[in-house]
Design an enzyme around this catalytic site. Structure first.
Site: not given
Ligand code: FCB
Length: 469
Positions: A76, A377
């Site tokens: 990604r 994420e």
């Molecule tokens: C999220 C962001 C990413 C990174 C992580 C730790 O909010 O999408 O870019 O900074 O946090």
């Protein structure tokens, strides 16, 4: 107990253009809001910026090879608007070509490209014409999205419009903690609406071009809990966090409306801002925003434990990032106070709460729609130490295992979760924290650009190979 993940479950790793590419002013790229903001004194710790970052622009082939070694199934990444349409203007062929080469490299390595169009780096020239507070920016964004599709639509099937619009609106235009650093309730509200509109317009244009594409958006979501569930003020604090963080984006996208309780809360704080926001939401906008999606990306890092009165003991985490005074990203923040509950914390001061991820995924599935979910994420920063050339980051390895297991729990409870992307593949430029915070499963020595797989990277590779934790 060993937990298996389904055979078609996708294991990936995530990055973002500004955080890793470097080559900030090469081959036609011009400044984004992050290039400009990073130069504001105090905005980023130690004055760091993304000029060089991980030099991924020049090292992308090696980085793809590294992913292949780790068994990463999907990558990604985000594309930089300022590289592809510098200043928001004409197409820059060299910039487009970089992403074309990256995608070819991924496909050769049998890694599925997962493209995000906006991970916060709008051309600075557009910010100077109003940025996300201007409706015109929506048209510019759609042009840029279609440029990417012209170039990559034959090879990229999965398209994410936005990463974490809460950050690119309220954290950026109301708190001023992220680029462009504005501090206004009015600007945050308008930015949130125009970002959502850009998302909806892009989905409908891409869908019209190719109904086979997999289209979605990534939201950062949290689990808000009252410090004392029997206390009405604590429950109200949790409601407001949930509303301003989660429902402000989930509701328009999946239900076609903004949460009315939050609109009224903000009206009590800043009525003119809410009037301007209501006027900006034109007839038909919410239909555009609530296009059907093929997937919803969920970013989860930690929950929020809040009360209606200050805690007796100050919480250990969530310290302000920089030397610059920033405001609250929550327009209606009066009377919301974070409490301590003794959970472990990461190097960011963020609580480690894997079971929150299970509850979050279950809640989204139960309360919203049956849209497939991906954790796009999840990850942790720790103060890594390099000892004899290796990084024994046992805490990060445990964090990954616990969160993949939490996803397995959600799947057991019937939630349609189809993948997990660790944030991040590489240590990188962590926004206002600069290079101070390391989230990678791969260590980056910024002096030499040497990459070293950390223990967590080796363990993640093992999880992927076993398809189990
Ligand atoms: C999220 C962001 C990413 C990174 C992580 C730790 O909010 O999408 O870019 O900074 O946090």
């Amino acid at each position: 107990m060993t937990r298996s993940l389904p055979d078609d479950f996708l294991f990936g790793a995530a990055t973002a253009a500004y955080q890793i590419e470097g080559a900030a002013f090469e081959e036609g790229r011009t400044a984004s809001i992050w290039d400009a903001f990073a130069r504001v004194p105090g905005a980023v710790i130690a004055g760091d910026n993304g000029d060089v970052a991980c030099d991924h622009y020049h090292r992308y082939a090696d980085d793809v090879a590294l992913m292949k070694d780790l068994g990463i199934q999907s990558y990604r990444f985000s594309t930089s608007w300022s590289r592809v349409r510098p200043d928001g203007g004409d197409v820059n062929a060299a910039g487009v070509d970089f992403y074309s080469r990256l995608v070819d490299e991924l496909l050769d390595a049998e890694i599925l490209p997962w493209l995000t169009l906006y991970h916060w780096d709008m051309p600075q020239a557009l910010e100077e014409r109003g940025g996300w507070t201007s409706r015109d920016t929506v048209d510019r964004f759609v042009e840029y999205a279609l440029t990417m599709h012209d170039a990559l639509g034959d090879r990229v099937d999965i398209w994410t419009t936005l990463n974490e619009p809460w950050c690119s609106s309220f954290l950026s235009y109301t708190a001023g903690a992220h680029a462009p650093g504005r501090q206004s309730v009015h600007d945050g509200l308008l930015a949130s609406h125009h970002l959502l509109l850009a998302h909806g317009r892009t989905i409908s244009e891409l869908r019209a071009r190719d109904p086979e594409l997999d289209l979605g958006i990534t939201l950062n979501l949290t689990v808000a809990e009252p410090a004392d569930p029997s206390d009405a003020a604590d429950r109200d604090a949790a409601r407001r966090i949930d509303g301003q963080f989660n429902r402000w984006f989930l509701d328009p996208i999946l239900r076609g409306s903004f949460p009315q309780d939050i609109v009224e809360d903000i009206r009590r704080v800043d009525a003119p801002a809410v009037d301007a926001f209501v006027a900006a939401v034109r007839p038909g906008d919410l239909d555009t925003i609530s296009q059907p999606l093929d997937f919803l990306g969920v970013n989860y890092y930690h929950g929020e434990f809040v009360g209606g009165r200050p805690a007796e003991t100050a919480p250990a985490g969530d310290q302000a990032a920089t030397g610059r005074a920033v405001g609250s990203p929550f327009p209606s923040h009066e009377g919301i106070h974070w409490h301590e509950r003794g959970l472990e914390r990461t190097g960011m001061g963020w609580e480690v709460q894997p079971e929150g991820l299970t509850r979050l995924l279950t809640r989204v599935a139960d309360e919203y729609s049956a849209v497939p979910l991906f954790v796009t994420e999840n990850g942790a920063a720790y103060d890594d130490e390099v000892v004899d050339g290796s990084i024994d980051d046992a805490e990060r390895a445990a964090y990954v295992r616990a969160h993949v297991a939490a996803v397995a729990d959600a799947i057991d409870q019937g939630v349609d979760v189809r993948g997990y992307f660790y944030w991040s593949l590489l240590d990188n430029f962590e926004w206002a924290w600069g290079y101070d915070k390391r989230f990678g499963i791969v260590h980056v020595d910024y002096e030499t650009q040497t990459r070293t797989v950390k223990r967590s990277g080796a363990e993640y590779a093992g999880i992927i190979a076993d398809r189990a934790v």
